[in-house]
Motif scaffolding. Structure first.
Motif, PDB file in Angstrom:
ATOM      1  N   ARG A  67       0.846  -1.189   0.000  1.00 54.11           N
ATOM      2  CA  ARG A  67       0.000   0.000   0.000  1.00 54.11           C
ATOM      3  C   ARG A  67       0.876   1.231   0.000  1.00 54.11           C
ATOM      4  O   ARG A  67       1.746   1.388   0.840  1.00 54.11           O
ATOM      5  N   ARG A  68       0.622   2.115  -0.960  1.00 55.31           N
ATOM      6  CA  ARG A  68       1.364   3.368  -1.072  1.00 55.31           C
ATOM      7  C   ARG A  68       0.602   4.442  -0.307  1.00 55.31           C
ATOM      8  O   ARG A  68      -0.464   4.894  -0.744  1.00 55.31           O
ATOM      9  N   ARG A  71      -0.836   7.673  -1.829  1.00 53.72           N
ATOM     10  CA  ARG A  71      -1.986   7.583  -2.729  1.00 53.72           C
ATOM     11  C   ARG A  71      -3.261   7.151  -2.001  1.00 53.72           C
ATOM     12  O   ARG A  71      -4.346   7.220  -2.568  1.00 53.72           O
ATOM     13  N   CYS A  72      -3.135   6.669  -0.772  1.00 60.92           N
ATOM     14  CA  CYS A  72      -4.246   6.005  -0.104  1.00 60.92           C
ATOM     15  C   CYS A  72      -5.342   7.001   0.275  1.00 60.92           C
ATOM     16  O   CYS A  72      -5.079   8.070   0.842  1.00 60.92           O
ATOM     17  N   ALA A  82      -6.386  -5.001  -5.157  1.00 63.79           N
ATOM     18  CA  ALA A  82      -5.642  -4.128  -6.056  1.00 63.79           C
ATOM     19  C   ALA A  82      -6.488  -3.697  -7.248  1.00 63.79           C
ATOM     20  O   ALA A  82      -6.350  -2.576  -7.747  1.00 63.79           O
ATOM     21  N   GLN A  83      -7.375  -4.562  -7.728  1.00 61.89           N
ATOM     22  CA  GLN A  83      -8.190  -4.218  -8.883  1.00 61.89           C
ATOM     23  C   GLN A  83      -9.299  -3.237  -8.527  1.00 61.89           C
ATOM     24  O   GLN A  83      -9.749  -2.463  -9.374  1.00 61.89           O
ATOM     25  N   CYS A  85      -9.100  -0.968  -5.930  1.00 65.88           N
ATOM     26  CA  CYS A  85      -8.590   0.236  -5.271  1.00 65.88           C
ATOM     27  C   CYS A  85      -8.755   1.447  -6.196  1.00 65.88           C
ATOM     28  O   CYS A  85      -8.195   1.474  -7.297  1.00 65.88           O
ATOM     29  N   SER A  87      -7.605   4.501  -6.073  1.00 68.26           N
ATOM     30  CA  SER A  87      -6.482   5.431  -6.229  1.00 68.26           C
ATOM     31  C   SER A  87      -5.201   4.755  -6.698  1.00 68.26           C
ATOM     32  O   SER A  87      -4.206   5.424  -6.952  1.00 68.26           O
ATOM     33  N   GLY A  88      -5.214   3.438  -6.789  1.00 70.51           N
ATOM     34  CA  GLY A  88      -3.997   2.716  -7.148  1.00 70.51           C
ATOM     35  C   GLY A  88      -3.019   2.588  -6.004  1.00 70.51           C
ATOM     36  O   GLY A  88      -1.860   2.212  -6.208  1.00 70.51           O
ATOM     37  N   ALA A  89      -3.483   2.873  -4.775  1.00 67.02           N
ATOM     38  CA  ALA A  89      -2.591   2.784  -3.617  1.00 67.02           C
ATOM     39  C   ALA A  89      -2.276   1.343  -3.265  1.00 67.02           C
ATOM     40  O   ALA A  89      -1.174   1.038  -2.796  1.00 67.02           O
ATOM     41  N   GLU A  91      -1.443  -2.294  -4.311  1.00 69.80           N
ATOM     42  CA  GLU A  91      -0.829  -2.879  -5.501  1.00 69.80           C
ATOM     43  C   GLU A  91      -0.459  -4.330  -5.251  1.00 69.80           C
ATOM     44  O   GLU A  91       0.079  -4.685  -4.203  1.00 69.80           O
ATOM     45  N   GLN A  92      -0.739  -5.159  -6.217  1.00 68.42           N
ATOM     46  CA  GLN A  92      -0.374  -6.572  -6.149  1.00 68.42           C
ATOM     47  C   GLN A  92       0.955  -6.790  -6.852  1.00 68.42           C
ATOM     48  O   GLN A  92       1.158  -6.340  -7.980  1.00 68.42           O
TER      49      GLN A  92
END
Length: 291
Positions: A67-68, A71-72, A82-83, A85, A87-89, A91-92
């Motif tokens: 988790r970034r 971006r969260c 991940a799909q 999310c 914001s793209g925070a 990630e797989q």
């Protein structure tokens, strides 16, 4: 930045089968790692522990999630999907692909391979951990006239390495520390087997391109480089790729909740790299910087 690793399940074991593989990235339009414009497939899982590894997400064979924080959106509740999310925070890292799926993806770049003399390079991680799948993929690509290569540390039983090398136009062979005890302790690498495999590839007439990372305090020492260059010339090899240390992968360690062991180590200056190039060229080796 925080990380979250999914709990262990049977699906997180590297699928050592001919039908599926576990990868973590496909990189297009690369001008390194082989001739021409290339598409690189990064296989997940590596038995070695190089302190300078630029792809720490490749080491574990498990599917991981990170988790970034920047971006969260702190969704409630967080599905850790991940799909989903927004914001793209989340990630797989890693996914399983079938042979047909991966081949179809790679052939989308065929026009670039044909126009540039490029092709596909299988990297990692360590592709030898998933040799059966990789061998089938390479054989299929070659039947369609695609230039093929692998990048490997060469530390595997000879029949496994040979099965891949026979399907390659070239093998990018990493050489790191040529002291057996240091290789074992620092890298978890069997140097005797690596060097035996290197010699066997040369004897088999397979095109081998040695690659040497220039890591201050580890590989970038006069004694180590002298051993490496002497080994290459004794085998009749005439070229080498030198890969100066960089710190591009350092943020990934933070993302994974790991410590980067080379934090604070400076990249080699141009004068040092030039001296290594001159040393290799004086021995008759053709040098490429950066692969």
């Amino acid at each position: 930045m925080t990380s979250y690793v999914a709990p262990p399940t049977s699906s997180e074991v590297i699928p050592l089968r001919a039908e599926t593989a576990r990868i973590f990235n496909i990189q297009r339009y690369s001008l390194n790692d082989g001739q021409g414009i290339r598409t690189l497939v990064f296989f997940k899982g590596c038995p070695h522990r190089c302190p300078w590894c630029a792809n720490p997400e490749s080491i574990s064979g498990r599917i991981q999630f990170v988790r970034r924080e920047a971006r969260c959106l702190h969704c409630t509740p967080c599905l850790r999907d991940a799909q989903e999310c927004p914001s793209g925070a989340f990630e797989q890292l890693g996914r399983d692909v079938t042979l047909g799926e991966l081949e179809q993806t790679l052939l989308k770049d065929e026009v670039f391979f044909r126009s540039s003399g490029g092709g596909v390079t299988l990297s990692g991680g360590e592709v030898l951990l998933q040799a059966e799948f990789a061998s089938r993929l390479l054989a299929s690509l070659r039947r369609q006239g695609i230039h093929t290569a692998i990048e490997t540390a060469g530390d595997a039983p000879w029949p496994r390495l040979l099965s891949l090398a026979q399907q390659c136009d070239e093998v990018l062979f990493d050489l790191k520390i040529l002291d057996a005890e240091q290789s074992r302790q620092l890298l978890r690498l069997d140097l005797d087997r690596v060097l035996a495999n290197l010699a066997a590839l040369v004897r088999a007439g397979i095109r081998v391109i040695p690659r040497v990372p220039l890591i201050p305090g580890f590989t970038l020492t006069p004694a180590n480089l002298e051993r490496i260059f002497a080994r290459l010339t004794s085998l009749g090899l005439t070229e080498v790729h030198l890969l100066p240390f960089h710190r591009y992968g350092e943020p990934k360690y933070t993302l994974l909740g790991k410590r980067f062991q080379l934090a604070g180590v400076a990249e080699p200056d141009p004068q040092t790299v030039a001296a290594v190039v001159a040393e290799a060229e004086a021995l008759g080796l053709r040098v490429t910087l950066g692969g």
